[in-house]
Design a protein around this motif. Structure first.
Motif, short mmCIF file in Angstrom:
data_model
loop_
_atom_site.label_atom_id
_atom_site.label_comp_id
_atom_site.label_asym_id
_atom_site.label_seq_id
_atom_site.Cartn_x
_atom_site.Cartn_y
_atom_site.Cartn_z
N VAL A 146 59.11 -2.72 70.06
CA VAL A 146 58.38 -2.49 71.32
C VAL A 146 58.47 -3.74 72.19
CG1 VAL A 146 56.10 -2.09 72.33
CG2 VAL A 146 56.84 -0.74 70.36
N LEU A 192 60.01 -3.86 75.91
CA LEU A 192 59.24 -4.31 77.08
C LEU A 192 59.97 -5.43 77.82
CD1 LEU A 192 55.60 -4.08 75.67
CD2 LEU A 192 56.62 -2.63 77.43
N LEU A 200 62.59 -3.87 79.87
CA LEU A 200 62.05 -3.17 81.04
C LEU A 200 61.55 -4.13 82.11
CD1 LEU A 200 60.05 -0.20 79.41
CD2 LEU A 200 62.08 -0.04 80.85
N TYR A 234 59.40 -7.09 81.47
CA TYR A 234 58.11 -7.74 81.23
C TYR A 234 58.29 -8.92 80.27
CZ TYR A 234 56.68 -3.25 83.12
OH TYR A 234 56.56 -2.14 83.91
N VAL A 275 55.53 -10.68 77.80
CA VAL A 275 55.06 -10.17 76.51
C VAL A 275 55.49 -11.12 75.40
CG1 VAL A 275 55.26 -8.28 74.85
CG2 VAL A 275 55.09 -7.79 77.29
N GLU A 276 54.52 -11.73 74.74
CA GLU A 276 54.78 -12.75 73.72
C GLU A 276 54.83 -12.14 72.32
OE1 GLU A 276 54.71 -16.41 73.56
OE2 GLU A 276 55.50 -16.09 75.57
N GLU A 277 53.99 -11.16 72.11
CA GLU A 277 53.87 -10.61 70.76
C GLU A 277 53.28 -9.21 70.86
OE1 GLU A 277 51.82 -13.36 68.03
OE2 GLU A 277 51.25 -11.59 66.87
N VAL A 278 53.79 -8.31 70.02
CA VAL A 278 53.24 -6.95 69.99
C VAL A 278 52.94 -6.61 68.54
CG1 VAL A 278 53.69 -4.50 70.43
CG2 VAL A 278 54.61 -6.22 72.00
N SER A 279 51.75 -6.14 68.28
CA SER A 279 51.52 -5.62 66.93
C SER A 279 51.00 -4.20 67.03
CB SER A 279 50.60 -6.52 66.13
OG SER A 279 49.39 -6.69 66.78
N ILE A 291 48.83 -6.66 72.36
CA ILE A 291 49.93 -7.32 73.06
C ILE A 291 49.44 -8.66 73.60
CG2 ILE A 291 51.49 -7.18 75.02
CD1 ILE A 291 51.75 -4.29 74.68
N HIS A 310 50.45 -4.76 85.05
CA HIS A 310 51.61 -4.66 84.17
C HIS A 310 51.36 -3.70 83.01
CE1 HIS A 310 53.18 -7.98 86.42
NE2 HIS A 310 54.20 -8.17 85.60
N GLN A 325 51.65 -0.11 83.94
CA GLN A 325 53.06 0.31 84.02
C GLN A 325 53.68 0.46 82.64
OE1 GLN A 325 54.97 -2.77 86.27
NE2 GLN A 325 53.99 -2.23 88.21
N MET A 326 53.40 -0.50 81.75
CA MET A 326 53.98 -0.45 80.40
C MET A 326 53.56 0.84 79.70
SD MET A 326 53.31 -4.24 78.86
CE MET A 326 53.47 -5.68 79.89
N ARG A 361 55.39 3.78 81.39
CA ARG A 361 56.85 3.79 81.26
C ARG A 361 57.34 3.85 79.82
NH1 ARG A 361 59.31 -1.02 84.61
NH2 ARG A 361 61.25 0.01 84.05
N LEU A 362 56.58 3.27 78.90
CA LEU A 362 57.10 3.18 77.53
C LEU A 362 56.12 3.59 76.44
CD1 LEU A 362 59.55 2.08 75.77
CD2 LEU A 362 58.14 0.05 75.47
N LEU A 363 54.89 3.06 76.52
CA LEU A 363 54.03 3.13 75.33
C LEU A 363 53.41 4.50 75.10
CD1 LEU A 363 52.34 -0.35 75.79
CD2 LEU A 363 54.33 0.20 74.41
N ARG A 421 44.08 3.84 77.14
CA ARG A 421 43.15 2.92 77.80
C ARG A 421 43.38 1.55 77.20
NH1 ARG A 421 38.62 2.12 74.49
NH2 ARG A 421 38.75 3.50 72.67
#
Lengths: 83, 83
Positions: free
Chosen positions: A22, A26, A29, A31, A34-38, B45, B58, B61-62, B65-67, B76
């Motif tokens: 993810v 991102l 796309l 962005y 974005v540093e980290e996604v969990s 994130i 942002h 949009q994320m 567009r993606l999540l 939310r």
């Protein structure tokens, strides 16, 4: 009637390939901030005929026995009364 | 640094086979008090170099567009400042 909300997340240190994917998506796309996604799971369970204390005991067991893989995942839950 | 927590859930009325499966499994394990289970996703994130207002734009949009799949899912999010 009670409603429990359960949050299941990977323990820190466990590789999160879904989160990495993810994150890269991102970035692609547009962005780069974005540093980290969990990634985790989120469950809402409606329970009937239990008081909050009994519900907490049952939910603890449900998480350990079925919902979370406690080797790699942490869980926490909240219980609230609903109409 | 900001941390956003995103909750993605199925819109009400959308069939939730995963939730149904978990419900049946919990019944089989001896928890007949479970009335309803709904499954969702939970993401955290970390965002760098944005103020909370920019982050909200942002994230909106994320999600679109993606999540989240906005045809069948609601989303939310909450944003908080972290060290």
């Amino acid at each position: 009637m009670l409603e429990a909300t359960i949050y299941i997340t990977l323990k820190s240190g466990v590789l999160d390939p879904q989160g990495e994917t993810v994150k890269h998506a991102l970035h692609s796309l547009g962005y780069p901030q974005v540093e980290e996604v969990s990634m985790g799971k989120y469950l809402r369970i409606k329970l009937d005929g239990l008081n909050p204390q009994q519900a907490a005991t049952h939910l603890e067991q449900m998480c350990r026995r079925l919902l979370a893989n406690t080797v790699i995942e942490d869980y926490r839950f909240e219980i609230k009364e609903i109409a």
